[in-house]
Design a protein around this motif. Structure first.
Motif, mmCIF file in Angstrom:
data_model
loop_
_atom_site.group_PDB
_atom_site.id
_atom_site.type_symbol
_atom_site.label_atom_id
_atom_site.label_comp_id
_atom_site.label_asym_id
_atom_site.label_seq_id
_atom_site.Cartn_x
_atom_site.Cartn_y
_atom_site.Cartn_z
ATOM 1 N N LEU A 166 53.929 -22.518 47.520
ATOM 2 C CA LEU A 166 53.576 -22.184 48.897
ATOM 3 C C LEU A 166 52.684 -20.956 48.999
ATOM 4 C CD1 LEU A 166 56.992 -22.840 50.702
ATOM 5 C CD2 LEU A 166 54.984 -24.331 50.597
ATOM 6 N N ASP A 167 52.768 -20.039 48.026
ATOM 7 C CA ASP A 167 51.949 -18.831 48.073
ATOM 8 C C ASP A 167 50.592 -19.015 47.406
ATOM 9 O OD1 ASP A 167 52.805 -19.063 45.497
ATOM 10 O OD2 ASP A 167 53.630 -17.028 45.316
ATOM 11 N N GLY A 168 50.231 -20.282 47.097
ATOM 12 C CA GLY A 168 48.930 -20.551 46.509
ATOM 13 C C GLY A 168 48.840 -20.247 45.026
ATOM 14 N N THR A 169 49.950 -20.277 44.323
ATOM 15 C CA THR A 169 49.967 -20.030 42.885
ATOM 16 C C THR A 169 50.520 -21.235 42.148
ATOM 17 O OG1 THR A 169 52.194 -19.059 42.972
ATOM 18 C CG2 THR A 169 50.303 -17.551 43.232
ATOM 19 N N VAL A 170 50.285 -21.261 40.830
ATOM 20 C CA VAL A 170 50.858 -22.291 39.962
ATOM 21 C C VAL A 170 51.553 -21.595 38.800
ATOM 22 C CG1 VAL A 170 49.154 -24.035 40.588
ATOM 23 C CG2 VAL A 170 48.712 -22.539 38.639
ATOM 24 N N LEU A 171 52.417 -22.333 38.110
ATOM 25 C CA LEU A 171 53.152 -21.802 36.964
ATOM 26 C C LEU A 171 52.496 -22.290 35.684
ATOM 27 C CD1 LEU A 171 56.826 -22.364 38.212
ATOM 28 C CD2 LEU A 171 55.401 -20.322 38.439
ATOM 29 N N VAL A 172 52.191 -21.344 34.789
ATOM 30 C CA VAL A 172 51.600 -21.691 33.493
ATOM 31 C C VAL A 172 52.559 -21.273 32.394
ATOM 32 C CG1 VAL A 172 49.244 -21.505 34.362
ATOM 33 C CG2 VAL A 172 50.341 -19.495 33.379
ATOM 34 N N VAL A 173 52.474 -21.963 31.252
ATOM 35 C CA VAL A 173 53.315 -21.666 30.086
ATOM 36 C C VAL A 173 52.390 -21.300 28.935
ATOM 37 C CG1 VAL A 173 55.060 -22.545 28.513
ATOM 38 C CG2 VAL A 173 55.075 -23.280 30.898
ATOM 39 N N ASP A 174 52.630 -20.110 28.322
ATOM 40 C CA ASP A 174 51.763 -19.687 27.219
ATOM 41 C C ASP A 174 52.260 -20.248 25.901
ATOM 42 O OD1 ASP A 174 53.954 -18.161 26.485
ATOM 43 O OD2 ASP A 174 53.107 -16.268 27.225
ATOM 44 N N ASP A 175 51.592 -19.856 24.805
ATOM 45 C CA ASP A 175 51.938 -20.400 23.491
ATOM 46 C C ASP A 175 53.256 -19.879 22.960
ATOM 47 O OD1 ASP A 175 51.111 -17.828 23.193
ATOM 48 O OD2 ASP A 175 49.593 -18.238 21.643
ATOM 49 N N LYS A 176 53.867 -18.875 23.633
ATOM 50 C CA LYS A 176 55.181 -18.357 23.251
ATOM 51 C C LYS A 176 56.276 -18.869 24.173
ATOM 52 C CE LYS A 176 53.231 -14.118 21.289
ATOM 53 N NZ LYS A 176 53.240 -12.633 21.331
ATOM 54 N N ASN A 177 55.945 -19.918 24.904
ATOM 55 C CA ASN A 177 56.905 -20.521 25.846
ATOM 56 C C ASN A 177 57.390 -19.513 26.891
ATOM 57 O OD1 ASN A 177 56.577 -22.830 24.402
ATOM 58 N ND2 ASN A 177 58.681 -22.980 23.662
ATOM 59 N N LYS A 178 56.473 -18.661 27.313
ATOM 60 C CA LYS A 178 56.770 -17.716 28.375
ATOM 61 C C LYS A 178 56.070 -18.186 29.650
ATOM 62 C CE LYS A 178 58.908 -14.697 25.702
ATOM 63 N NZ LYS A 178 60.347 -14.344 25.866
ATOM 64 N N LEU A 179 56.799 -18.071 30.747
ATOM 65 C CA LEU A 179 56.288 -18.535 32.028
ATOM 66 C C LEU A 179 55.423 -17.452 32.669
ATOM 67 C CD1 LEU A 179 56.776 -21.187 33.638
ATOM 68 C CD2 LEU A 179 58.381 -19.909 35.047
ATOM 69 N N GLY A 180 54.332 -17.882 33.346
ATOM 70 C CA GLY A 180 53.489 -16.958 34.078
ATOM 71 C C GLY A 180 53.134 -17.515 35.446
ATOM 72 N N ILE A 181 52.989 -16.644 36.441
ATOM 73 C CA ILE A 181 52.612 -17.039 37.802
ATOM 74 C C ILE A 181 51.132 -16.727 37.966
ATOM 75 C CG2 ILE A 181 53.040 -16.700 40.254
ATOM 76 C CD1 ILE A 181 55.884 -15.834 39.537
ATOM 77 N N ARG A 182 50.322 -17.761 38.252
ATOM 78 C CA ARG A 182 48.871 -17.616 38.246
ATOM 79 C C ARG A 182 48.295 -17.919 39.639
ATOM 80 N NH1 ARG A 182 45.421 -18.768 34.099
ATOM 81 N NH2 ARG A 182 47.106 -17.961 32.794
ATOM 82 N N GLU A 183 47.485 -16.979 40.153
ATOM 83 C CA GLU A 183 46.759 -17.235 41.401
ATOM 84 C C GLU A 183 45.508 -18.051 41.098
ATOM 85 O OE1 GLU A 183 45.879 -13.688 43.494
ATOM 86 O OE2 GLU A 183 47.978 -13.147 43.844
ATOM 87 N N VAL A 184 45.233 -19.039 41.949
ATOM 88 C CA VAL A 184 44.092 -19.923 41.733
ATOM 89 C C VAL A 184 43.296 -20.043 43.035
ATOM 90 C CG1 VAL A 184 45.184 -21.252 39.887
ATOM 91 C CG2 VAL A 184 45.494 -21.964 42.268
ATOM 92 N N GLN A 185 42.047 -20.523 42.896
ATOM 93 C CA GLN A 185 41.177 -20.751 44.049
ATOM 94 C C GLN A 185 41.163 -22.239 44.369
ATOM 95 O OE1 GLN A 185 39.564 -18.352 45.870
ATOM 96 N NE2 GLN A 185 38.967 -19.956 47.281
ATOM 97 N N ILE A 186 41.621 -22.607 45.552
ATOM 98 C CA ILE A 186 41.683 -24.016 45.963
ATOM 99 C C ILE A 186 40.423 -24.353 46.747
ATOM 100 C CG2 ILE A 186 42.979 -25.756 47.253
ATOM 101 C CD1 ILE A 186 45.460 -24.016 46.872
ATOM 102 N N GLN A 187 39.688 -25.339 46.261
ATOM 103 C CA GLN A 187 38.484 -25.759 46.983
ATOM 104 C C GLN A 187 38.816 -26.771 48.061
ATOM 105 O OE1 GLN A 187 35.129 -26.517 44.535
ATOM 106 N NE2 GLN A 187 33.931 -27.529 46.125
ATOM 107 N N ARG A 188 39.788 -27.640 47.772
ATOM 108 C CA ARG A 188 40.181 -28.628 48.765
ATOM 109 C C ARG A 188 41.589 -29.108 48.456
ATOM 110 N NH1 ARG A 188 38.351 -34.710 50.076
ATOM 111 N NH2 ARG A 188 38.856 -34.737 52.275
ATOM 112 N N ALA A 189 42.304 -29.557 49.484
ATOM 113 C CA ALA A 189 43.634 -30.134 49.315
ATOM 114 C C ALA A 189 43.782 -31.302 50.276
ATOM 115 C CB ALA A 189 44.715 -29.089 49.575
#
Length: 402
Positions: free
Chosen positions: A323-346
């Motif tokens: 809802l806050d315009g972010t997605v969850l990414v997983v790095d190569d160490k299986n650690k979770l990260g919250i990433r802000e992204v730019q949405i062009q269309r939905a």
């Protein structure tokens, strides 16, 4: 003496029996089973980031209507003496077909009168020309000077020429009026409705029927400002914008292919949308090479317009976006990260991300309650066990009604 000995030995005997019983119990006790330790680290599904180029699809809707529609009326008065077999609601006709025939007798008489009047004026003109020649010869025989206009009868000749032109005009009008007693189809089309039939006397300008042209169908589609960002409605080049129009017909989905022809150029004052016009050629399949399902006028259609092209976009299911315009990414160490992204269309199904993600990164596609940066997770591979499902929290999500 024996009684005393028994009393002293009784406690020792009880202790021996109890010790033997305890030893027997310890000896019969089963060895505890070894339980496998379950890793309760949160389990997530992931999907690698893939960038792609695609054309945006703009959705709209509208009703199929004819590009050309006409209120049929007569140009002369008269009684209807016959109508075409196709002059019925829904009847198909070709350009030039006689739809209604009016009584011709009066107009034939007017034509004969006009022809007679033209013949009379032409004879008078010939006579006046002859008189002019005689007058010129007589003037030369008695006078060598310049003859006056009146003496040569030039004004009279001009009058007769004018009379001939007036008679020719009357004849042309009589011919047109006679031809107008046959009311012809102006184009290939169909009869939407009719208000006249055999025996009825009609006057000039009275509505006889409504005609629809079947060469081209138009669909008027509303577009919002958000939709306009992905279309080039004002382009003046020769690029053709395809439009797919579809409906559920006779128990199956049918698609018609059209093009975006134009827009109306103004915003609707009430809805604040602009209307674009899509066109479909030969909707009733009247051309010899046409095949498929007829698109009948009045049918409501869903439309998909091929819009602008997006480059290097990441397409994700809409429920992956938080809802806050972010997605969850997983790095190569299986650690979770919250990433802000730019949405062009939905849209209702997907989000189109233009920046913030790199190719090959892993996106967490399953729901993670209360995520935080650096949270350790496990990546799902293969089939899930019940312990995996419980550890991932999916049972709680289902119970919560998500």
């Amino acid at each position: 003496m024996k009684t005393t000995i028994r009393k002293l030995a009784a406690p020792f005997i009880i202790l021996l029996v109890a010790a033997a019983a305890m030893a027997l119990m310890f000896m019969s006790k089963k060895t505890p089973e070894k339980k496998e330790v379950i890793d309760k680290t949160f389990l997530v599904e992931v999907s690698p980031v893939q960038k792609q180029d695609l054309n945006f699809i703009v959705k709209s809707q509208g009703t199929a209507l004819p590009k050309v529609q006409t209120i049929l009326s007569a140009q002369v008065n008269g009684k209807i003496v016959s109508v075409s077999s196709s002059f019925v609601p829904g009847g198909m006709f070709k350009k030039g077909d006689v739809l209604i025939q009016l009584e011709r007798a009066d107009y034939q008489s007017e034509l004969k009168l006009a022809e007679a009047e033209l013949a009379r004026t032409e004879a008078a003109l010939m006579e006046e020309r002859a008189r002019g020649k005689v007058a010129a010869q007589e003037w030369k025989s008695i006078n060598s000077g310049v003859a006056p206009e009146l003496g040569l009868r030039k004004p009279q000749l001009a009058k007769e020429i004018a009379n001939v032109k007036a008679a020719e005009a009357q004849l042309e009008r009589a011919q047109r009026n006679l031809a107008r007693t046959s009311i012809l189809a102006p184009y290939d089309g169909l009869v939407k409705d009719k208000q006249a039939d055999i025996g009825q006397f009609i006057s000039t300008g009275v509505k006889l029927a409504t005609l629809y042209g079947t060469d081209v169908a138009e669909i008027r589609m509303p577009l919002s400002d958000h939709d306009l960002a992905f279309l080039e409605l004002g382009a003046q080049d020769s690029t053709v914008t395809p439009v797919s129009l579809y409906a559920f017909v006779a128990g199956r989905d049918v698609i018609w292919q059209g093009v975006l022809a134009r827009n109306e150029g103004v915003l609707d004052e009430n809805s604040r949308v602009i209307y674009a016009i899509a066109q479909i050629d030969d909707p009733y399949l009247r051309k010899s090479a046409a095949t498929g399902v007829q698109l009948k006028f009045g049918r409501f259609l869903q439309a998909q317009i091929i819009g602008n092209r997006g480059l290097g976009l990441v397409v994700l299911p809409r429920d992956v976006m938080r809802l806050d315009g972010t997605v969850l990414v997983v790095d190569d160490k299986n650690k979770l990260g919250i990433r802000e992204v730019q949405i062009q269309r939905a849209d209702e199904s997907y989000v189109y991300i233009s920046s913030g993600l790199a190719s090959g990164e892993l996106i967490a596609t399953s729901v993670v309650p209360n995520p935080y940066n650096g949270m350790e997770v496990r990546i799902l591979s293969g089939e899930k066990s019940q312990d995996d499902i419980e550890s991932s929290g999916e049972t709680a999500i289902a119970d919560a009604g998500y």
